[in-house]
Design a protein around this motif. Structure first.
Motif, PDB file in Angstrom:
ATOM      1  N   PRO A  14       0.805  -1.233   0.000  1.00 55.02           N
ATOM      2  CA  PRO A  14       0.000   0.000   0.000  1.00 55.02           C
ATOM      3  C   PRO A  14       0.834   1.276   0.000  1.00 55.02           C
ATOM      4  O   PRO A  14       0.441   2.279  -0.593  1.00 55.02           O
ATOM      5  CB  PRO A  14      -0.811  -0.110   1.291  1.00 55.02           C
ATOM      6  N   ILE A  27       4.377   5.551   5.700  1.00 55.67           N
ATOM      7  CA  ILE A  27       4.216   4.626   6.835  1.00 55.67           C
ATOM      8  C   ILE A  27       4.600   5.312   8.144  1.00 55.67           C
ATOM      9  O   ILE A  27       3.874   5.225   9.146  1.00 55.67           O
ATOM     10  CB  ILE A  27       5.011   3.313   6.610  1.00 55.67           C
ATOM     11  N   HIS A  30       1.937   7.684   9.028  1.00 57.37           N
ATOM     12  CA  HIS A  30       0.739   6.926   9.439  1.00 57.37           C
ATOM     13  C   HIS A  30       0.841   6.551  10.920  1.00 57.37           C
ATOM     14  O   HIS A  30      -0.061   6.828  11.712  1.00 57.37           O
ATOM     15  CB  HIS A  30       0.653   5.657   8.581  1.00 57.37           C
ATOM     16  N   TYR A  83      -1.195  -5.870   7.998  1.00 56.24           N
ATOM     17  CA  TYR A  83      -0.897  -7.234   7.522  1.00 56.24           C
ATOM     18  C   TYR A  83      -0.760  -8.252   8.644  1.00 56.24           C
ATOM     19  O   TYR A  83       0.091  -9.127   8.605  1.00 56.24           O
ATOM     20  CB  TYR A  83       0.362  -7.229   6.639  1.00 56.24           C
ATOM     21  N   PHE A  86       2.029  -5.728  11.863  1.00 54.87           N
ATOM     22  CA  PHE A  86       2.469  -4.432  12.374  1.00 54.87           C
ATOM     23  C   PHE A  86       1.310  -3.753  13.097  1.00 54.87           C
ATOM     24  O   PHE A  86       0.179  -4.201  13.030  1.00 54.87           O
ATOM     25  CB  PHE A  86       2.925  -3.520  11.234  1.00 54.87           C
ATOM     26  N   LEU A  87       1.615  -2.676  13.759  1.00 56.67           N
ATOM     27  CA  LEU A  87       0.665  -1.859  14.512  1.00 56.67           C
ATOM     28  C   LEU A  87       0.130  -2.623  15.735  1.00 56.67           C
ATOM     29  O   LEU A  87       0.374  -3.822  15.888  1.00 56.67           O
ATOM     30  CB  LEU A  87      -0.496  -1.367  13.632  1.00 56.67           C
ATOM     31  N   HIS A 141      -9.570  -1.809   9.491  1.00 57.51           N
ATOM     32  CA  HIS A 141      -8.790  -1.226   8.400  1.00 57.51           C
ATOM     33  C   HIS A 141      -7.809  -2.254   7.854  1.00 57.51           C
ATOM     34  O   HIS A 141      -7.091  -2.890   8.632  1.00 57.51           O
ATOM     35  CB  HIS A 141      -8.021   0.000   8.899  1.00 57.51           C
ATOM     36  N   SER A 142      -7.775  -2.404   6.536  1.00 54.53           N
ATOM     37  CA  SER A 142      -6.791  -3.250   5.874  1.00 54.53           C
ATOM     38  C   SER A 142      -6.901  -4.696   6.379  1.00 54.53           C
ATOM     39  O   SER A 142      -7.961  -5.299   6.257  1.00 54.53           O
ATOM     40  CB  SER A 142      -5.403  -2.628   6.103  1.00 54.53           C
ATOM     41  N   TYR A 184       5.580 -11.397  -0.495  1.00 53.23           N
ATOM     42  CA  TYR A 184       6.353 -11.175   0.734  1.00 53.23           C
ATOM     43  C   TYR A 184       5.452 -11.149   1.972  1.00 53.23           C
ATOM     44  O   TYR A 184       5.911 -11.438   3.083  1.00 53.23           O
ATOM     45  CB  TYR A 184       7.142  -9.860   0.632  1.00 53.23           C
ATOM     46  N   HIS A 258      -4.359   4.519   1.050  1.00 53.28           N
ATOM     47  CA  HIS A 258      -4.573   3.416   1.981  1.00 53.28           C
ATOM     48  C   HIS A 258      -4.433   3.846   3.445  1.00 53.28           C
ATOM     49  O   HIS A 258      -4.988   3.211   4.334  1.00 53.28           O
ATOM     50  CB  HIS A 258      -3.559   2.310   1.668  1.00 53.28           C
TER      51      HIS A 258
HETATM   52  N1  LIG Z   1       4.712  -3.354   3.165  1.00 57.09           N
HETATM   53  C1  LIG Z   1       3.499  -2.664   3.483  1.00 57.09           C
HETATM   54  C2  LIG Z   1       3.535  -2.265   4.916  1.00 57.09           C
HETATM   55  C3  LIG Z   1       2.206  -1.944   5.493  1.00 57.09           C
HETATM   56  O1  LIG Z   1       1.195  -2.185   4.881  1.00 57.09           O
HETATM   57  C4  LIG Z   1       2.168  -1.342   6.838  1.00 57.09           C
HETATM   58  C5  LIG Z   1       3.358  -1.162   7.542  1.00 57.09           C
HETATM   59  C6  LIG Z   1       3.343  -0.583   8.792  1.00 57.09           C
HETATM   60  C7  LIG Z   1       2.159  -0.205   9.359  1.00 57.09           C
HETATM   61  C8  LIG Z   1       0.959  -0.380   8.655  1.00 57.09           C
HETATM   62  C9  LIG Z   1       0.973  -0.943   7.390  1.00 57.09           C
HETATM   63  N2  LIG Z   1      -0.160  -1.134   6.631  1.00 57.09           N
HETATM   64  C10 LIG Z   1      -1.427  -0.829   6.941  1.00 57.09           C
HETATM   65  O2  LIG Z   1      -1.892  -0.424   7.922  1.00 57.09           O
HETATM   66  C11 LIG Z   1       3.350  -1.457   2.561  1.00 57.09           C
HETATM   67  O3  LIG Z   1       3.994  -1.426   1.525  1.00 57.09           O
HETATM   68  O4  LIG Z   1       2.589  -0.557   2.830  1.00 57.09           O
END
Ligand SMILES: N[C@@H](CC(=O)c1ccccc1NC=O)C(=O)O
Length: 283
Positions: A14, A27, A30, A83, A86-87, A141-142, A184, A258
């Motif tokens: 994203p 990121i 975010h 994914y 994370f978070l 979310h996501s 990945y 995103h």
């Molecule tokens: N490799 C993913 C990483 C990702 O989605 C992400 C990484 C850290 C915190 C939140 C993430 N995504 C959605 O909340 C990207 O390219 O965005």
């Protein structure tokens, strides 16, 4: 460092699709925005932090309680993205900022990477602890939208509860896990095809119809989500829409990517905040 992604991996990255900043910066920004919003919420609401709901170390909730008193108290359960890796709930209280003012309880769910797969089972305890509210809503979310869709698709009779979820906001979600198997994203998850199929909401629409027939569902996607992410939302929306009796809407949110599609829920004037309040009869 530098990583080569094939086209499919790019579609599932994203951060590569934001029109606002570089991948790394979007990121970072975010995480900062979500953390700041969560701190703000902790100052505004009464909080119950780190309430355990399962066996796992990460299986804890933060509850944001309005200071106003009312008999009509809806409750929103927020499932964060990242994914399934994370978070955490430490970045997941931000949406309580506008909601607690309107008399809504917000529960930010923490979950372990492996625990994510069992969340539907463990949310049994969750649904019991919220049985006093005037209505239960989900927002994810996501990867969290995937978990929310799985909760809607759960056969609750196996758990002897009936959570009666009134509404769900599924924001920039993933509903078909098969395409991520070869990317990945699956490296730490190590899903097999069987696991991916069993955990794909796109495969569970008939069960959702049985379990969540009276639920208001908003499938939201960002204008600048990747084409594959947008297709996942569109396809899931179409599958739900053709299901008689469900109230489903597709929201294509302009000028968002995103990340800020969900970050902006810290703002009471944001389109999706307004929609969520309206769904709960609190606008
Ligand atoms: N490799 C993913 C990483 C990702 O989605 C992400 C990484 C850290 C915190 C939140 C993430 N995504 C959605 O909340 C990207 O390219 O965005």
């Amino acid at each position: 460092f530098f990583v080569f992604f094939n086209e499919l991996e790019r579609q599932f990255s994203p951060s590569q699709w934001s029109h606002r900043m570089s991948g790394d910066d979007v990121i970072k920004s975010h995480v900062t925005a979500l953390k700041e919003g969560t701190q703000l919420a902790r100052g505004l609401a009464q909080t119950l932090l780190n309430v355990p709901y399962g066996e796992g170390e990460g299986e804890k909730l933060d509850v944001y309680v309005p200071t106003t008193t009312s008999l009509d108290v809806p409750l929103v359960i927020y499932l964060h993205g990242g994914y399934w890796q994370f978070l955490s709930k430490e970045e997941s209280g931000f949406m309580a900022v506008p909601l607690v003012h309107k008399g809504v309880v917000v529960v930010a769910v923490g979950y372990d990477i492996a625990g994510g797969w069992f969340l539907t089972g463990n949310s049994l305890g969750l649904s019991l602890c919220v049985s006093l509210s005037s209505g239960l809503y989900l927002c994810g979310h996501s990867a969290g939208a995937h978990l929310a869709a799985m909760i809607l698709s759960t056969d609750w009779s196996q758990y002897s509860v009936n959570p009666q979820i009134k509404g769900a906001f599924l924001v920039s979600g993933i509903y078909d896990l098969l395409p991520i198997l070869s990317t990945y994203v699956n490296e730490p998850l190590k899903m097999t095809e069987e696991v991916a199929l069993r955990n794909s909401p796109s495969q569970l629409v008939p069960q959702l119809k049985l379990s969540s027939s009276n639920c208001d569902i908003v499938v939201a996607m960002a204008q600048n989500d990747s084409p594959e992410f947008r297709k996942q939302s569109e396809d899931y929306y179409k599958a739900l829409e053709s299901t008689e009796g469900l109230k489903v809407t597709l929201e294509d949110v302009p000028n968002t990517d995103h990340f800020n599609i969900i970050e902006q829920l810290v703002d009471g004037d944001y389109h999706l905040t307004q929609l969520l309040l309206k769904m709960m009869g609190k606008s």
